[in-house]
Design a protein around this motif. Structure first.
Motif, PDB file in Angstrom:
ATOM      1  N   VAL A 105      25.275  61.760  71.051  1.00 12.56           N
ATOM      2  CA  VAL A 105      25.901  60.947  69.974  1.00 12.56           C
ATOM      3  C   VAL A 105      25.605  61.739  68.680  1.00 12.56           C
ATOM      4  N   MET A 106      24.425  62.176  68.579  1.00 13.87           N
ATOM      5  CA  MET A 106      24.132  62.908  67.277  1.00 13.87           C
ATOM      6  C   MET A 106      25.075  64.126  67.088  1.00 13.87           C
ATOM      7  N   TRP A 107      25.133  64.891  68.337  1.00 17.26           N
ATOM      8  CA  TRP A 107      26.130  66.085  68.476  1.00 17.26           C
ATOM      9  C   TRP A 107      27.337  65.551  68.056  1.00 17.26           C
ATOM     10  N   VAL A 108      27.800  64.676  68.753  1.00 16.42           N
ATOM     11  CA  VAL A 108      29.426  64.354  68.097  1.00 16.42           C
ATOM     12  C   VAL A 108      29.759  64.098  66.861  1.00 16.42           C
ATOM     13  N   GLN A 109      28.845  63.351  66.352  1.00 15.78           N
ATOM     14  CA  GLN A 109      29.089  62.900  64.864  1.00 15.78           C
ATOM     15  C   GLN A 109      28.789  64.158  64.091  1.00 15.78           C
ATOM     16  N   ALA A 110      28.004  65.075  64.337  1.00 18.16           N
ATOM     17  CA  ALA A 110      27.664  66.212  63.616  1.00 18.16           C
ATOM     18  C   ALA A 110      29.026  67.231  63.570  1.00 18.16           C
ATOM     19  N   GLU A 111      29.520  67.128  65.077  1.00 18.04           N
ATOM     20  CA  GLU A 111      30.926  67.938  65.005  1.00 18.04           C
ATOM     21  C   GLU A 111      31.834  67.533  64.185  1.00 18.04           C
ATOM     22  N   LEU A 112      31.930  65.986  64.208  1.00 21.46           N
ATOM     23  CA  LEU A 112      32.992  65.472  63.282  1.00 21.46           C
ATOM     24  C   LEU A 112      32.834  65.790  61.738  1.00 21.46           C
ATOM     25  N   VAL A 113      31.682  65.957  61.567  1.00 22.95           N
ATOM     26  CA  VAL A 113      31.152  66.221  60.059  1.00 22.95           C
ATOM     27  C   VAL A 113      31.541  67.570  59.889  1.00 22.95           C
ATOM     28  N   ALA A 114      31.268  68.315  60.642  1.00 23.70           N
ATOM     29  CA  ALA A 114      31.784  69.745  60.607  1.00 23.70           C
ATOM     30  C   ALA A 114      33.156  70.075  60.159  1.00 23.70           C
ATOM     31  N   MET A 115      34.073  69.260  61.105  1.00 21.94           N
ATOM     32  CA  MET A 115      35.523  69.318  61.009  1.00 21.94           C
ATOM     33  C   MET A 115      35.905  68.810  59.821  1.00 21.94           C
ATOM     34  N   ALA A 116      35.053  67.582  59.371  1.00 24.98           N
ATOM     35  CA  ALA A 116      35.706  66.969  57.900  1.00 24.98           C
ATOM     36  C   ALA A 116      35.457  67.806  56.886  1.00 24.98           C
ATOM     37  N   THR A 117      34.250  68.601  56.849  1.00 21.86           N
ATOM     38  CA  THR A 117      33.826  69.507  55.632  1.00 21.86           C
ATOM     39  C   THR A 117      34.796  70.540  55.640  1.00 21.86           C
ATOM     40  N   ASP A 118      35.269  71.096  56.557  1.00 21.35           N
ATOM     41  CA  ASP A 118      36.442  72.256  56.913  1.00 21.35           C
ATOM     42  C   ASP A 118      37.520  71.783  56.357  1.00 21.35           C
ATOM     43  N   LEU A 119      37.993  70.481  56.750  1.00 25.42           N
ATOM     44  CA  LEU A 119      39.264  69.851  56.254  1.00 25.42           C
ATOM     45  C   LEU A 119      39.441  69.963  54.700  1.00 25.42           C
ATOM     46  N   ALA A 120      38.378  69.500  53.974  1.00 25.26           N
ATOM     47  CA  ALA A 120      38.380  69.382  52.580  1.00 25.26           C
ATOM     48  C   ALA A 120      38.368  70.804  51.939  1.00 25.26           C
ATOM     49  N   GLU A 121      37.745  71.723  52.666  1.00 25.78           N
ATOM     50  CA  GLU A 121      37.522  73.033  51.802  1.00 25.78           C
ATOM     51  C   GLU A 121      38.820  73.826  52.137  1.00 25.78           C
ATOM     52  N   VAL A 122      39.351  73.851  53.217  1.00 26.84           N
ATOM     53  CA  VAL A 122      40.724  74.433  53.520  1.00 26.84           C
ATOM     54  C   VAL A 122      41.791  73.918  52.531  1.00 26.84           C
ATOM     55  N   ILE A 123      41.779  72.811  52.632  1.00 23.25           N
ATOM     56  CA  ILE A 123      42.897  71.995  51.603  1.00 23.25           C
ATOM     57  C   ILE A 123      42.643  72.390  50.174  1.00 23.25           C
ATOM     58  N   GLY A 124      41.526  72.277  49.708  1.00 24.69           N
ATOM     59  CA  GLY A 124      41.135  72.598  48.457  1.00 24.69           C
ATOM     60  C   GLY A 124      41.508  74.092  48.038  1.00 24.69           C
ATOM     61  N   GLY A 125      41.303  75.062  49.070  1.00 20.39           N
ATOM     62  CA  GLY A 125      41.656  76.508  48.792  1.00 20.39           C
ATOM     63  C   GLY A 125      43.037  76.595  48.872  1.00 20.39           C
ATOM     64  N   ALA A 126      43.549  76.045  49.747  1.00 16.35           N
ATOM     65  CA  ALA A 126      45.179  75.930  49.874  1.00 16.35           C
ATOM     66  C   ALA A 126      45.833  75.522  48.503  1.00 16.35           C
ATOM     67  N   VAL A 127      45.321  74.481  47.852  1.00 15.92           N
ATOM     68  CA  VAL A 127      45.875  74.001  46.719  1.00 15.92           C
ATOM     69  C   VAL A 127      45.594  75.210  45.572  1.00 15.92           C
ATOM     70  N   ALA A 128      44.400  75.921  45.666  1.00 16.36           N
ATOM     71  CA  ALA A 128      44.205  76.720  44.710  1.00 16.36           C
ATOM     72  C   ALA A 128      45.043  77.829  44.671  1.00 16.36           C
ATOM     73  N   LEU A 129      45.440  78.344  46.021  1.00 16.85           N
ATOM     74  CA  LEU A 129      46.486  79.341  46.152  1.00 16.85           C
ATOM     75  C   LEU A 129      47.922  79.191  45.642  1.00 16.85           C
ATOM     76  N   TYR A 130      48.148  77.741  45.776  1.00 14.53           N
ATOM     77  CA  TYR A 130      49.681  77.395  45.357  1.00 14.53           C
ATOM     78  C   TYR A 130      49.338  77.274  43.910  1.00 14.53           C
ATOM     79  N   LEU A 131      48.276  76.914  43.316  1.00 15.00           N
ATOM     80  CA  LEU A 131      48.389  77.030  41.618  1.00 15.00           C
ATOM     81  C   LEU A 131      48.369  78.405  41.118  1.00 15.00           C
ATOM     82  N   LEU A 132      47.749  79.218  41.846  1.00 22.46           N
ATOM     83  CA  LEU A 132      47.649  80.563  41.536  1.00 22.46           C
ATOM     84  C   LEU A 132      48.833  81.531  41.732  1.00 22.46           C
TER      85      LEU A 132
END
Length: 423
Positions: A105-132
């Motif tokens: 159970v710990m592994w499953v939730q930790a994988e979801l956390v890693a994916m959620a983290t990447d979700l925010a960071e990739v979207i933020g970086g994509a927004v930055a490329l759009y702005l720049l």
């Protein structure tokens, strides 16, 4: 003395070899892991939260940012100490000391956390490329994914190359916000008054809870413990204490830099947007446009560059967290390219369907909030066990403070989760 011993041909420990680099070199080699962890505290989610706090309430919530940073320092110190004292990462310790079903159970939730983290960071970086550059969000997300893979590939050259690049990226963010703060100006008296704890209404309580509750990022707890585990293995209790002193300095410097950035975000927004008619300052593109309008195009450019660097650095750390999680909980490895693709797909899917980036960032923070207890509670439990920690076991006062922080963060994130569910 160490140099003389080496010259005489005596066997030297890894720490002695490190210290043989000289006074400065021997100290610098102890720094690095906390700078990787600190990137999570200046990710795109922090950009939006701190800017909103300053725009809506001026300097009112300065104290919240300061308290949040102090909490982060203690949590990351315990995490660094855990890897150093045990020679194992947090996921490895969970696998060894928890029942098999709980570990899964710990592994499953930790994988979801890693994916959620990447979700925010990739979207933020994509927004930055759009702005720049005006690059559409979907191609921008792909570019961020490919660039972060290149950063991750540096780990093949050893831990120092990866740590140095991440630390340099963090430095770019610090410089960008320092320049913007100088350009925007700040009311020193009002900022100092903001150090006094106080709130104004329900909305300020919710925003303060968001800042505090998002302080502890579960994925960097896993990463930090792995980084200190992998660096310089101690050969005795004395070396273990020496290395821990170095890690405390590492945490102090890295988290002070991250805290300075977060504080600058709030101060810039307070000086530029509070009680003004600048619209949309609760979104990343709105803050960018507002800076261009109220401070100047150079400030807007600095914000976008910092956002881009934040996305690149934090998504690299997030993907590495996924590797640490799978290896620790399951004793399994998958190729780095496959891991990068798995964590990248959800973010690209959101961008492809044209969903609102800010909404996606909020939803990712909900998933991260859910994962906090699973990472934070084991750290507190393990670091108070003398059979695991040896001479680095927590002092009772440290454990009490860590328990209070864990209870506060979990309660605040539970409150935020309830607010999101109930609308």
């Amino acid at each position: 003395m160490v140099t003389n011993e080496l010259a005489a041909g005596s066997a030297a420990s890894p720490l002695q070899l490190a210290r043989a680099r000289g006074r400065l070199g021997g100290r610098l080699i102890l720094l690095g892991p906390a700078f990787v962890a600190a990137v999570a505290y200046v990710d795109p989610g922090n950009f939006a939260t701190n800017s909103t706090a300053g725009a809506r309430y001026g300097y009112l919530l300065v104290w919240v940012v300061v308290v949040a940073n102090l909490m982060a320092m203690l949590v990351q110190t315990l995490t660094a100490k855990l890897g150093l004292a045990t020679g194992r990462s947090l996921p490895e310790l969970c696998r060894e000391h928890l029942p098999r079903p709980v570990n899964r159970v710990m592994w499953v939730q930790a994988e979801l956390v890693a994916m959620a983290t990447d979700l925010a960071e990739v979207i933020g970086g994509a927004v930055a490329l759009y702005l720049l550059f005006g690059i559409p969000l979907l191609p921008g997300g792909v570019i961020i994914g490919v660039a972060s893979f290149a950063i991750l590939a540096l780990r093949a050259r050893g831990f120092r190359a990866f740590e140095i690049v991440i630390a340099c990226l963090l430095g770019v963010i610090v410089v960008a916000f320092a320049a913007n703060l100088l350009a925007a100006g700040s009311d020193v008296g009002s900022a100092a008054a903001g150090l006094v704890p106080r709130l104004q209404g329900t909305d300020s309580v919710l925003l303060a809870a968001g800042i505090l509750g998002a302080t502890v990022m579960p994925h960097v707890i896993y990463v930090h413990s792995a980084l200190t585990r992998d660096r310089i293995p101690p050969t005795c209790d004395a070396e273990r204490r020496t290395l821990f002193r170095g890690q405390r300095t590492d945490v102090l410097l890295a988290l002070a830099a991250a805290g300075t950035v977060n504080l600058a975000m709030l101060l810039i927004a307070a000086a530029s947007f509070h009680r003004s008619d600048v619209p949309g300052t609760d979104t990343l593109d709105g803050v960018h446009a507002g800076l261009a309008q109220s401070v100047g195009t150079a400030a807007a450019l600095g914000f976008a560059i910092a956002l881009l660097v934040s996305g690149l650095a934090s998504t690299s750390v997030g993907t590495y967290a996924g590797e640490v999680i799978m290896q620790g909980f399951l004793r399994r490895r998958i190729p780095l390219l496959l891991r990068r693709l798995i964590t990248l797909i959800p973010a690209l899917a959101i961008l492809a369907f044209g969903l609102d980036p800010t909404t996606a960032l909020v939803l990712s923070q909900v998933v991260l909030s859910f994962g906090i207890p699973f990472a934070l509670i084991p750290v507190v439990v393990f670091t108070r066990r003398r059979d695991l920690m040896g001479n680095l076991v927590n002092h009772p006062a440290t454990t009490a403070a860590a328990c209070a922080i864990a209870a506060l963060v979990i309660a605040l994130n539970g409150f935020l989760l309830w607010q999101v569910i109930t609308g």
